[in-house]
Design an enzyme around this catalytic site. Structure first.
Site, PDB file in Angstrom:
ATOM      1  N   ASP A   5      -3.778 -90.228  87.067  1.00  0.00           N
ATOM      2  CA  ASP A   5      -2.327 -90.213  87.214  1.00  0.00           C
ATOM      3  C   ASP A   5      -1.902 -90.219  88.676  1.00  0.00           C
ATOM      4  O   ASP A   5      -0.757 -90.528  88.996  1.00  0.00           O
ATOM      5  CB  ASP A   5      -1.759 -88.982  86.504  1.00  0.00           C
ATOM      6  CG  ASP A   5      -0.244 -89.032  86.392  1.00  0.00           C
ATOM      7  OD1 ASP A   5       0.283 -90.069  85.962  1.00  0.00           O
ATOM      8  OD2 ASP A   5       0.418 -88.038  86.765  1.00  0.00           O
ATOM      9  N   MET A  36       7.177 -87.235  84.703  1.00  0.00           N
ATOM     10  CA  MET A  36       8.174 -88.074  85.365  1.00  0.00           C
ATOM     11  C   MET A  36       7.594 -88.889  86.514  1.00  0.00           C
ATOM     12  O   MET A  36       8.321 -89.660  87.144  1.00  0.00           O
ATOM     13  CB  MET A  36       9.305 -87.181  85.913  1.00  0.00           C
ATOM     14  CG  MET A  36      10.110 -86.471  84.846  1.00  0.00           C
ATOM     15  SD  MET A  36      10.984 -87.620  83.753  1.00  0.00           S
ATOM     16  CE  MET A  36      12.048 -88.444  84.921  1.00  0.00           C
ATOM     17  N   ARG A  37       6.285 -88.734  86.786  1.00  0.00           N
ATOM     18  CA  ARG A  37       5.722 -89.461  87.913  1.00  0.00           C
ATOM     19  C   ARG A  37       5.816 -90.972  87.691  1.00  0.00           C
ATOM     20  O   ARG A  37       6.025 -91.737  88.637  1.00  0.00           O
ATOM     21  CB  ARG A  37       4.275 -89.037  88.156  1.00  0.00           C
ATOM     22  CG  ARG A  37       3.661 -89.710  89.384  1.00  0.00           C
ATOM     23  CD  ARG A  37       2.288 -89.165  89.729  1.00  0.00           C
ATOM     24  NE  ARG A  37       2.398 -87.832  90.289  1.00  0.00           N
ATOM     25  CZ  ARG A  37       1.867 -86.754  89.736  1.00  0.00           C
ATOM     26  NH1 ARG A  37       1.204 -86.851  88.601  1.00  0.00           N
ATOM     27  NH2 ARG A  37       2.000 -85.573  90.302  1.00  0.00           N
ATOM     28  N   ALA A  38       5.664 -91.417  86.451  1.00  0.00           N
ATOM     29  CA  ALA A  38       5.729 -92.850  86.173  1.00  0.00           C
ATOM     30  C   ALA A  38       7.094 -93.421  86.546  1.00  0.00           C
ATOM     31  O   ALA A  38       7.184 -94.528  87.112  1.00  0.00           O
ATOM     32  CB  ALA A  38       5.426 -93.113  84.695  1.00  0.00           C
TER      33      ALA A  38
END
Length: 692
Positions: free
Chosen positions: A193, A274-276
């Site tokens: 990720d 929420m990183r995406a």
């Protein structure tokens, strides 16, 4: 110095080159993971990127590459006040997969720290990579303790070195680039990720393109300097375009419509966290700047999704990365904002469109890639009882357990779908090993719980402070100690002895004969093996797969770190024929003998999945017993997963486990939530005998 291969001379691999260039334009995208088969220019393209990145301004004399406009106030070489600036080329630092932790984070001179109270610090690779590129080739083979350090540095933007109360901190913000071959195993989800983008690369199947690849490579090998000179013009033009895109990047506008498309896309593909969303927004902005635009368009959002989401939508380790492009296009179209104004609310004076249809039933698509679904539906969809054991009918005729006629005959049956995997109990090898770092069995390791101290062999690792002080204390008067510092010699230093966890070689020996298929148990058996494979993936094991059926045994998958490959072989596993149990055990004995020579430190765990029946030959059970005792004589840790079912149980799997001097567990007992206990440890030769 070797002349690097020019970036612009790489043939094809458009997605790979675009992902690398976007990170050059906007390092905040977060790096790129390059996945693909060997020999596809992964490393060549990454190494060529560093020559295109603009030079970096640093504080003169700072070993940690501090920015003169905003120097790090906690820099070990600071404080930086009224110091000149120098420009140097951007660095690409390579992290070898066998590097030590001290080489990565840096090292403290413990002897000077104890005796003089000074922080004598030698910077590591993280300091060298600050404001540059940190490149890890074969990143999926990186040891877990180095992965932990990378995760900490990537999350905090800083590296911390702490040794017995002495600590050093320095900034460590870098572009993380990794390459890997999926056949050799997958990445930990946490590290996966952390890569902003991912691309899949493969060799071209077009003959003309392959010819051009060979032609350019041969020309480069013959005269690297002359080859690079021929591409210097293209390199300069690309370098100028990167500089222009960087200058334009702050002016790019990410409108509300594009943001809604980004959020809707991430929600539609059910990515975690929420990183995406943030990575997609930064990537779309970089794409617009790369194209020379100041507005983000829907095409930028689409391309950003194809680069930022495939590795984040995997719901379990055996799901192949990828994105349903039709679903992506539907989502982008549904949330497209054609209004010139920023607000999508309708004008109260205008009439609503009577043909507008919200299509409440058109959202979910039944055939899209879902998360966590069973691999092939219910295990025994055609069975009358639907249970994991398929009704448990007794053997059809013959002497029970000795010479069971194969209900499936000699023919091969179609592969059976696996039942839904479950969380298994911990199966571990007894004793203390020294194998590669992992999460299964106890081992002597550099990381883990401190159990004692010892003299260091080679460079000092983790200092055991109390033991060091105890060793140095009796000699202080003889050494003429007069100040507050402790007079420490090299012979006084003691290293902490630690207990950690190792990975093992888990070798599966699976009964695929007709006796398993006739009772419709193969779906449950495959589900159990799939569950054990998932456990092996999480514990960083190597795995191998042997099946026996018909006339003999077959090594379906040689020992590998790619658990995905084992799961794929299992899914296509045919069944039918006789039950040559002895052949399966003998094949396992040969495989383990070779693996012991290749990697003596990695201890094996033999998992035999069978009901214990054997057919073929004059005395098949006796042959299987003798083959099992070969494993017992060599001390191989073994577990027999007993697949026998029905009201009449012969206990043959238990007898096989006794010959192996291992442990027998049923399919029900294999589940972690079973009532029979939390951990089922493997027993080796002599354990039960001594208790008796």
């Amino acid at each position: 110095m070797t002349t690097p291969y020019p970036f612009t001379a790489v043939v094809g691999q458009d997605d790979l080159r675009l992902a690398l260039l976007l990170n050059a334009v906007s390092p905040r995208v977060g790096g790129v993971l390059v996945r693909g088969e060997k020999g596809t220019a992964k490393s060549t393209a990454v190494r060529a990127l560093s020559a295109l990145i603009p030079a970096v301004e640093t504080v003169a004399g700072c070993r940690f590459s501090c920015d003169p406009l905003s120097p790090d106030p906690a820099c070990p070489d600071g404080p930086h006040e009224a110091v000149g600036a120098v420009a140097r080329p951007a660095r690409m630092v390579e992290l070898p997969i066998g590097a030590s932790e001290d080489r990565l984070v840096g090292a403290l001179d413990i002897e000077r720290a104890l005796s003089e109270g000074v922080k004598a610090f030698e910077p590591g690779l993280l300091a060298d990579a600050h404001r540059g590129i940190l490149y890890v080739d074969e990143v999926n083979l990186l040891h877990d303790h180095l992965v932990d350090v990378l995760l900490d540095a990537a999350a905090m933007g800083a590296s911390y070195v702490e040794r017995e109360g002495v600590s050093v901190r320095h900034a460590a913000r870098f572009l993380l680039v990794g390459t890997m071959n999926p056949e050799e195993g997958e990445l930990r989800p946490q590290l996966l990720d952390r890569f902003g983008l991912t691309v899949e690369v493969s060799a071209s199947r077009e003959p003309d393109q392959r010819v051009e690849v060979v032609r350019r490579r041969l020309a480069y090998d013959d005269d690297p300097a002359s080859f690079a000179a021929r591409w210097a013009g293209e390199e300069d033009a690309l370098r100028a375009r990167i500089t222009a895109a960087r200058a334009l990047l702050p002016q790019v506008r990410l409108g509300d419509g594009a943001l809604r498309q980004i959020a809707a896309t991430c929600a539609a593909f059910e990515v975690d966290g929420m990183r995406a969303d943030i990575v997609m927004a930064r990537t779309a902005t970089a794409l617009a700047a790369w194209a020379g635009r100041t507005d983000v368009l829907a095409e930028d959002v689409r391309q950003a999704a194809l680069l930022a989401l495939p590795h984040r939508r995997r719901r379990n380790p055996f799901d192949a990365p990828g994105l349903d492009e039709e679903k992506l296009d539907r989502t982008l179209e549904e949330f497209a904002d054609d209004d010139p104004g920023p607000e999508p609310d309708p004008d109260p004076d205008s009439d609503p469109d009577p043909d507008q249809d919200p299509d409440p039933d058109g959202g979910p698509d039944g055939g899209g890639p879902g998360g966590g679904q069973p691999r092939g539906g219910p295990a025994d969809a055609g069975g009358p009882d639907g249970g994991p054991d398929g009704g448990g009918a007794p053997p059809e005729g013959g002497v029970p357990g000795q010479r069971e006629p194969d209900a499936a005959g000699g023919g091969e049956q179609r592969p059976v779908a696996a039942a839904e995997p479950f969380r298994t109990k911990t199966l571990s090898v007894p004793g203390m090993g020294e194998g590669a770092a992992g999460r299964r069995s106890r081992s002597r390791a550099e990381h883990g719980r401190t159990t004692g101290s010892r003299r260091p062999r080679g460079p000092l690792g983790k200092l055991h402070l109390a033991a060091t002080v105890q060793a140095a204390a009796p000699h202080q008067r003889a050494r003429g100690r007069s100040g507050p510092g402790l007079v420490v010699r090299r012979d006084d230093l003691r290293q902490a002895a630690r207990e950690g966890r190792e990975s093992n070689l888990v070798l599966f020996v699976v009964d695929a004969s007709g006796s398993m298929a006739a009772r419709r148990r193969m779906g449950a058996v495959k589900g159990a093996v799939l569950s054990l494979l998932l456990d092996a993936y999480q514990r960083r094991d190597k795995v191998g797969l042997i099946t026996f059926r018909g006339g003999g045994a077959e090594l379906v998958l040689p020992p590998t770190s790619s658990v995905d490959a084992a799961a794929a072989r299992l899914e296509k596993l045919p069944t039918g024929g006789r039950t040559p149990l002895a052949a399966g055990l003998l094949k396992a004995h040969d495989v383990l003998r070779v693996e012991r020579m290749r990697d003596p430190a990695r201890r094996p765990l033999l998992l035999v999945v069978t009901d214990g029946r054997a057919t073929g030959g004059p005395d098949p059970l006796a042959l299987a017993s003798r083959a099992a005792r070969l494993h017992a004589a060599e001390g191989t840790a073994s577990v027999v997963v007993d697949c026998e079912s029905g009201p009449v149980r012969l206990g043959l799997a238990g007898a096989l486990a006794a010959d192996l001097r291992g442990t027998a567990v049923t399919l029900d007992e294999l589940r972690a939530d079973a009532i029979t206990g939390l951990v089922k440890s493997v027993r080796t030769a002599g354990t039960d005998r001594k208790a008796a």
